[in-house]
Design an enzyme around this catalytic site. Structure first.
Site, mmCIF file in Angstrom:
data_model
loop_
_atom_site.group_PDB
_atom_site.id
_atom_site.type_symbol
_atom_site.label_atom_id
_atom_site.label_comp_id
_atom_site.label_asym_id
_atom_site.label_seq_id
_atom_site.Cartn_x
_atom_site.Cartn_y
_atom_site.Cartn_z
ATOM 1 N N LYS A 1 36.694 -13.739 7.448
ATOM 2 C CA LYS A 1 38.633 -15.249 6.276
ATOM 3 C C LYS A 1 38.699 -15.464 7.866
ATOM 4 C CE LYS A 1 41.019 -16.326 2.737
ATOM 5 N NZ LYS A 1 40.670 -18.205 2.749
ATOM 6 N N GLU B 1 29.989 -25.217 0.345
ATOM 7 C CA GLU B 1 31.268 -25.261 -0.020
ATOM 8 C C GLU B 1 32.256 -26.233 -0.248
ATOM 9 O OE1 GLU B 1 33.098 -21.486 0.920
ATOM 10 O OE2 GLU B 1 32.542 -21.665 3.109
ATOM 11 N N TYR C 1 42.782 -13.997 7.818
ATOM 12 C CA TYR C 1 44.065 -14.089 6.627
ATOM 13 C C TYR C 1 43.594 -14.057 5.228
ATOM 14 C CZ TYR C 1 42.181 -19.094 5.480
ATOM 15 O OH TYR C 1 41.746 -20.158 4.874
ATOM 16 N N LEU D 1 32.253 -18.301 1.905
ATOM 17 C CA LEU D 1 32.877 -17.219 2.269
ATOM 18 C C LEU D 1 32.936 -16.467 0.298
ATOM 19 C CD1 LEU D 1 36.203 -16.000 3.272
ATOM 20 C CD2 LEU D 1 37.412 -17.432 1.599
HETATM 21 N N1 PDD Z 1 41.021 -20.767 0.740
HETATM 22 N N2 PDD Z 1 36.143 -20.822 0.153
HETATM 23 C C1 PDD Z 1 36.787 -21.434 1.546
HETATM 24 C C2 PDD Z 1 36.242 -21.863 3.324
HETATM 25 C C3 PDD Z 1 37.875 -21.122 1.382
HETATM 26 O O1 PDD Z 1 39.201 -21.563 2.096
HETATM 27 C C4 PDD Z 1 38.390 -20.645 0.500
HETATM 28 C C5 PDD Z 1 40.172 -19.975 -0.141
HETATM 29 C C6 PDD Z 1 37.555 -19.814 -0.392
HETATM 30 C C7 PDD Z 1 37.549 -19.926 -2.490
HETATM 31 O O2 PDD Z 1 38.436 -18.487 -1.835
HETATM 32 P P1 PDD Z 1 38.926 -17.395 -2.687
HETATM 33 O O3 PDD Z 1 38.953 -17.591 -4.466
HETATM 34 O O4 PDD Z 1 39.202 -15.953 -2.852
HETATM 35 O O5 PDD Z 1 41.018 -18.476 -2.737
HETATM 36 C C8 PDD Z 1 35.997 -20.867 0.004
HETATM 37 C C9 PDD Z 1 42.433 -20.463 1.438
HETATM 38 C C10 PDD Z 1 42.593 -20.508 -0.422
HETATM 39 C C11 PDD Z 1 43.218 -21.200 1.949
HETATM 40 O O6 PDD Z 1 42.660 -21.384 2.959
HETATM 41 O O7 PDD Z 1 44.258 -21.324 1.402
#
Ligand code: PDD
Length: 286
Positions: free
Chosen positions: A150, A182, A33, A206
């Site tokens: 992801k 994270e 996703y 991620l």
């Molecule tokens: N989540 N680490 C994890 C485990 C994440 O699920 C996310 C993002 C990030 C940050 O990545 P980005 O800057 O590309 O959004 C880091 C999204 C926002 C979610 O699951 O809703």
């Protein structure tokens, strides 16, 4: 208001959208996703998300559902149809189904499922939560070893968020082999003596699209950045801390495992980065 969503080529009211019960996203979390934020009705860092989506698909040998141009068109149309000014577009691609449950992947040529929907989030930029700052707990990281992909395997992150809520906090940072990986849905940082510290990229975390932009903007603003492993104790005794994600941009952290950071309000570097990031995001949105 009934949202219009996108499912495999069709724009439908959310109440009429359907995916097979044999879809591997549903049965096996065999899906990836992306979450792209929307400010002023425009998409933030669409290309970053499109590139990461392609990488996730390639790593799992999953077919691309359509071209970048078609994806952009679907995103824009959904934002438009649903009148999204500030919010998100959620996109999911699963390996689809050939009509039964099986551990073996479906035959080559089985089309992937593509689903997108919007979420309206007024106050995304001018966020009360960001003005207050987040309280964090630390938990063990027991996720699988390919967190750079992801996938929709979000049960443990979701449980982590619930553990935080039960502890009266907002979110959890995860720890593996003594080092912070994270947050449940964001990348993690602390600031000590003006230096921003965050974990380097690997299969363990991620590769955040917001992380990439924020580190670039920090360096352009002459802030010092160090990418290295760090412990929760270092973060607890830091001057400030923050997280980054597409859904919350730069979110200041004011408490970790009960320890107050600084004076318990969002720190100057986190506040500045949030401002610079949102500014830049608005300017480059498409
Ligand atoms: N989540 N680490 C994890 C485990 C994440 O699920 C996310 C993002 C990030 C940050 O990545 P980005 O800057 O590309 O959004 C880091 C999204 C926002 C979610 O699951 O809703």
């Amino acid at each position: 208001m009934t949202r219009t969503v996108y499912v495999n080529g069709e724009y439908l009211p959310e109440t009429e959208a359907k995916v097979s019960i044999f879809d591997r996203g549903f049965l096996m979390a065999d899906a990836v996703y992306e979450v792209t934020s929307v400010l002023d009705g425009k998409l933030i860092d669409f290309d970053g998300h499109a590139v990461r989506l392609k990488r996730s698909l390639d790593e799992l040998e999953m077919a691309e559902p359509c071209s970048r141009e078609e994806l952009l068109e679907i995103h824009r149309k959904l934002v438009d149809l649903n009148g999204i000014v500030e919010g998100l577009v959620y996109l999911q691609v699963s390996r689809g189904s050939d009509g039964d449950r099986d551990f073996v992947f479906p035959a080559a040529g089985t089309p992937p499922s593509l689903v997108l929907f919007t979420q309206s989030k007024p106050g995304l930029a001018d966020s009360p939560a960001a003005r207050k700052g987040a309280k964090i707990i630390s938990i063990e990281d027991i996720r699988w070893g390919r967190r750079d992909i992801k996938t929709v395997q979000l049960l443990y992150p979701s449980m982590g968020k619930m553990m935080a809520k039960k502890a009266g906090c907002d979110d959890a940072w995860m720890i593996e082999d003594g080092y912070v990986t994270e947050g449940t849905s964001n990348n993690a940082y602390f600031v000590k003596n003006g230096k921003i510290v965050t974990r380097p990229l690997s299969n363990d975390i991620l590769h955040g699209i917001t992380r990439k932009a924020v580190l670039r903007l920090a360096q352009e603003a002459q802030m010092e950045v160090e990418e290295r492993l760090f412990t929760i104790d270092e973060a607890k005794s830091a001057d400030e801390a923050f997280t980054t994600s597409a859904s919350a941009f730069v979110m200041p952290v004011v408490e970790i495992d009960g320890a107050t950071l600084g004076d318990g309000t969002p720190g100057p570097i986190a506040r500045r980065l949030r401002e610079i990031y949102i500014d830049e995001a608005r300017k480059t949105a498409i």
